[in-house]
Design a protein around this motif. Sequence first.
Motif, PDB file in Angstrom:
ATOM      1  N   ASP A   1       0.745  -1.137  -0.039  1.00  0.00           N
ATOM      2  CA  ASP A   1       0.046  -0.002   0.149  1.00  0.00           C
ATOM      3  C   ASP A   1       1.056   1.318  -0.016  1.00  0.00           C
ATOM      4  O   ASP A   1       0.572   2.297  -0.631  1.00  0.00           O
ATOM      5  CB  ASP A   1      -0.894   0.018   1.217  1.00  0.00           C
ATOM      6  CG  ASP A   1      -1.896  -1.164   1.097  1.00  0.00           C
ATOM      7  OD1 ASP A   1      -2.412  -1.430  -0.146  1.00  0.00           O
ATOM      8  OD2 ASP A   1      -2.737  -1.543   2.372  1.00  0.00           O
TER       9      ASP A   1
ATOM     10  N   MET B   1       1.716   2.357  -3.476  1.00  0.00           N
ATOM     11  CA  MET B   1       0.908   2.476  -4.664  1.00  0.00           C
ATOM     12  C   MET B   1       1.110   3.835  -5.429  1.00  0.00           C
ATOM     13  O   MET B   1       0.689   4.039  -6.444  1.00  0.00           O
ATOM     14  CB  MET B   1      -0.297   2.494  -4.020  1.00  0.00           C
ATOM     15  CG  MET B   1      -0.624   0.929  -3.842  1.00  0.00           C
ATOM     16  SD  MET B   1      -0.462  -0.125  -4.966  1.00  0.00           S
ATOM     17  CE  MET B   1      -1.802   0.311  -6.206  1.00  0.00           C
TER      18      MET B   1
ATOM     19  N   ARG C   1       2.647   3.065  -8.505  1.00  0.00           N
ATOM     20  CA  ARG C   1       1.879   2.222  -9.377  1.00  0.00           C
ATOM     21  C   ARG C   1       0.416   2.596  -9.793  1.00  0.00           C
ATOM     22  O   ARG C   1      -0.344   1.766  -9.502  1.00  0.00           O
ATOM     23  CB  ARG C   1       1.909   0.758  -8.875  1.00  0.00           C
ATOM     24  CG  ARG C   1       3.153   0.557  -8.358  1.00  0.00           C
ATOM     25  CD  ARG C   1       4.185  -0.234  -9.493  1.00  0.00           C
ATOM     26  NE  ARG C   1       5.315  -0.597  -9.014  1.00  0.00           N
ATOM     27  CZ  ARG C   1       6.578  -0.120  -9.374  1.00  0.00           C
ATOM     28  NH1 ARG C   1       6.571   0.853 -10.310  1.00  0.00           N
ATOM     29  NH2 ARG C   1       7.502  -0.397  -8.747  1.00  0.00           N
ATOM     30  N   PRO C   2       0.059   3.745 -10.062  1.00  0.00           N
ATOM     31  CA  PRO C   2      -1.169   4.146 -10.179  1.00  0.00           C
ATOM     32  C   PRO C   2      -2.132   3.376 -11.348  1.00  0.00           C
ATOM     33  O   PRO C   2      -3.116   2.990 -11.048  1.00  0.00           O
ATOM     34  CB  PRO C   2      -1.114   5.717 -10.806  1.00  0.00           C
ATOM     35  CG  PRO C   2       0.251   5.832 -11.472  1.00  0.00           C
ATOM     36  CD  PRO C   2       1.002   4.863 -10.668  1.00  0.00           C
ATOM     37  N   SER C   3      -1.381   2.637 -12.156  1.00  0.00           N
ATOM     38  CA  SER C   3      -2.229   1.927 -13.212  1.00  0.00           C
ATOM     39  C   SER C   3      -2.649   0.667 -12.562  1.00  0.00           C
ATOM     40  O   SER C   3      -3.626   0.026 -12.805  1.00  0.00           O
ATOM     41  CB  SER C   3      -1.207   1.749 -14.416  1.00  0.00           C
ATOM     42  OG  SER C   3      -0.254   0.986 -13.950  1.00  0.00           O
TER      43      SER C   3
ATOM     44  N   ARG D   1      -3.530   0.368  -9.328  1.00  0.00           N
ATOM     45  CA  ARG D   1      -4.670   0.706  -8.779  1.00  0.00           C
ATOM     46  C   ARG D   1      -5.856   0.495  -9.189  1.00  0.00           C
ATOM     47  O   ARG D   1      -6.789   0.078  -8.583  1.00  0.00           O
ATOM     48  CB  ARG D   1      -4.454   2.002  -8.005  1.00  0.00           C
ATOM     49  CG  ARG D   1      -5.445   2.611  -6.944  1.00  0.00           C
ATOM     50  CD  ARG D   1      -5.443   3.861  -6.480  1.00  0.00           C
ATOM     51  NE  ARG D   1      -4.151   4.226  -5.956  1.00  0.00           N
ATOM     52  CZ  ARG D   1      -3.848   3.898  -4.544  1.00  0.00           C
ATOM     53  NH1 ARG D   1      -4.506   3.517  -3.822  1.00  0.00           N
ATOM     54  NH2 ARG D   1      -2.605   4.475  -4.113  1.00  0.00           N
ATOM     55  N   GLU D   2      -6.039   0.642 -10.379  1.00  0.00           N
ATOM     56  CA  GLU D   2      -7.224   0.385 -10.937  1.00  0.00           C
ATOM     57  C   GLU D   2      -7.575  -0.840 -11.163  1.00  0.00           C
ATOM     58  O   GLU D   2      -9.039  -1.215 -11.425  1.00  0.00           O
ATOM     59  CB  GLU D   2      -7.041   1.155 -12.526  1.00  0.00           C
ATOM     60  CG  GLU D   2      -6.898   2.477 -12.473  1.00  0.00           C
ATOM     61  CD  GLU D   2      -6.581   3.177 -13.924  1.00  0.00           C
ATOM     62  OE1 GLU D   2      -6.735   2.349 -14.795  1.00  0.00           O
ATOM     63  OE2 GLU D   2      -5.973   4.118 -14.132  1.00  0.00           O
TER      64      GLU D   2
ATOM     65  N   ARG E   1      -7.665  -3.112  -8.771  1.00  0.00           N
ATOM     66  CA  ARG E   1      -8.114  -3.581  -7.419  1.00  0.00           C
ATOM     67  C   ARG E   1      -9.373  -4.416  -7.823  1.00  0.00           C
ATOM     68  O   ARG E   1     -10.271  -3.627  -8.392  1.00  0.00           O
ATOM     69  CB  ARG E   1      -8.179  -2.672  -6.379  1.00  0.00           C
ATOM     70  CG  ARG E   1      -8.668  -2.883  -5.225  1.00  0.00           C
ATOM     71  CD  ARG E   1      -8.455  -1.918  -4.210  1.00  0.00           C
ATOM     72  NE  ARG E   1      -8.732  -2.249  -2.940  1.00  0.00           N
ATOM     73  CZ  ARG E   1      -8.875  -1.378  -1.861  1.00  0.00           C
ATOM     74  NH1 ARG E   1      -8.338  -0.229  -1.939  1.00  0.00           N
ATOM     75  NH2 ARG E   1      -8.950  -1.979  -0.540  1.00  0.00           N
TER      76      ARG E   1
ATOM     77  N   ARG F   1     -12.457  -5.485  -5.447  1.00  0.00           N
ATOM     78  CA  ARG F   1     -12.896  -5.149  -4.212  1.00  0.00           C
ATOM     79  C   ARG F   1     -13.994  -6.346  -3.827  1.00  0.00           C
ATOM     80  O   ARG F   1     -14.043  -6.727  -2.508  1.00  0.00           O
ATOM     81  CB  ARG F   1     -13.818  -3.780  -4.064  1.00  0.00           C
ATOM     82  CG  ARG F   1     -13.216  -2.466  -4.057  1.00  0.00           C
ATOM     83  CD  ARG F   1     -13.504  -1.472  -2.944  1.00  0.00           C
ATOM     84  NE  ARG F   1     -12.897  -0.504  -3.157  1.00  0.00           N
ATOM     85  CZ  ARG F   1     -11.885  -0.212  -2.158  1.00  0.00           C
ATOM     86  NH1 ARG F   1     -11.762  -0.757  -1.167  1.00  0.00           N
ATOM     87  NH2 ARG F   1     -11.277   1.150  -2.451  1.00  0.00           N
TER      88      ARG F   1
ATOM     89  N   GLU G   1      -9.340   1.835   4.035  1.00  0.00           N
ATOM     90  CA  GLU G   1      -9.728   3.074   3.305  1.00  0.00           C
ATOM     91  C   GLU G   1      -9.366   4.217   4.553  1.00  0.00           C
ATOM     92  O   GLU G   1      -9.119   5.524   4.297  1.00  0.00           O
ATOM     93  CB  GLU G   1     -11.212   3.194   2.885  1.00  0.00           C
ATOM     94  CG  GLU G   1     -11.353   2.581   1.886  1.00  0.00           C
ATOM     95  CD  GLU G   1     -10.839   2.868   0.747  1.00  0.00           C
ATOM     96  OE1 GLU G   1     -10.414   4.092   0.430  1.00  0.00           O
ATOM     97  OE2 GLU G   1     -10.264   1.885  -0.260  1.00  0.00           O
TER      98      GLU G   1
END
Length: 135
Positions: A65, A68, A71-73, A75-76, A78, A80, A92
């Motif tokens: 975490d 991240m 590594r923004p790409s 994060r998409e 994920r 849930r 969160e």
Amino acid sequence: MPFQSRRIARYLGLEGPAAAAAPGLFNSLYQLFLDNDCTLVEVNPLIVTGDGRLVALDAKINLDDDAMFRRPSLRELRDRAQEDELEAQAAELDIAYVNLDGDVGCLVNGAGLAMATSDVDWVSAAGARPCKLLD
């Protein structure tokens, strides 16, 4: 010590095409781990087919975490639906929370203390098991 993918393949008793493919797979998984700030790369199950091929039927990765932002790409990606709802809500809020099947809640300071608390004989001696760990 360098990564020993051929040695792992021998240890697993792989032969033929599976043994030949294993080092490439293991090295790729290792590189995935290093390149993406992973805390876990898991393949389960990894099978040898009837014709000797090595096939990963399912896999998952966990990412650090705290890394991240690099590594923004990722994060998409994920999912849930694969997460415990309470654990996701806690994450969160930057709270470390683990939902377990037990009957005693543990509020601790640090993951090491949480693990030690869940392993302590007095918990099981009392006929109890940890159900929630909150750090």
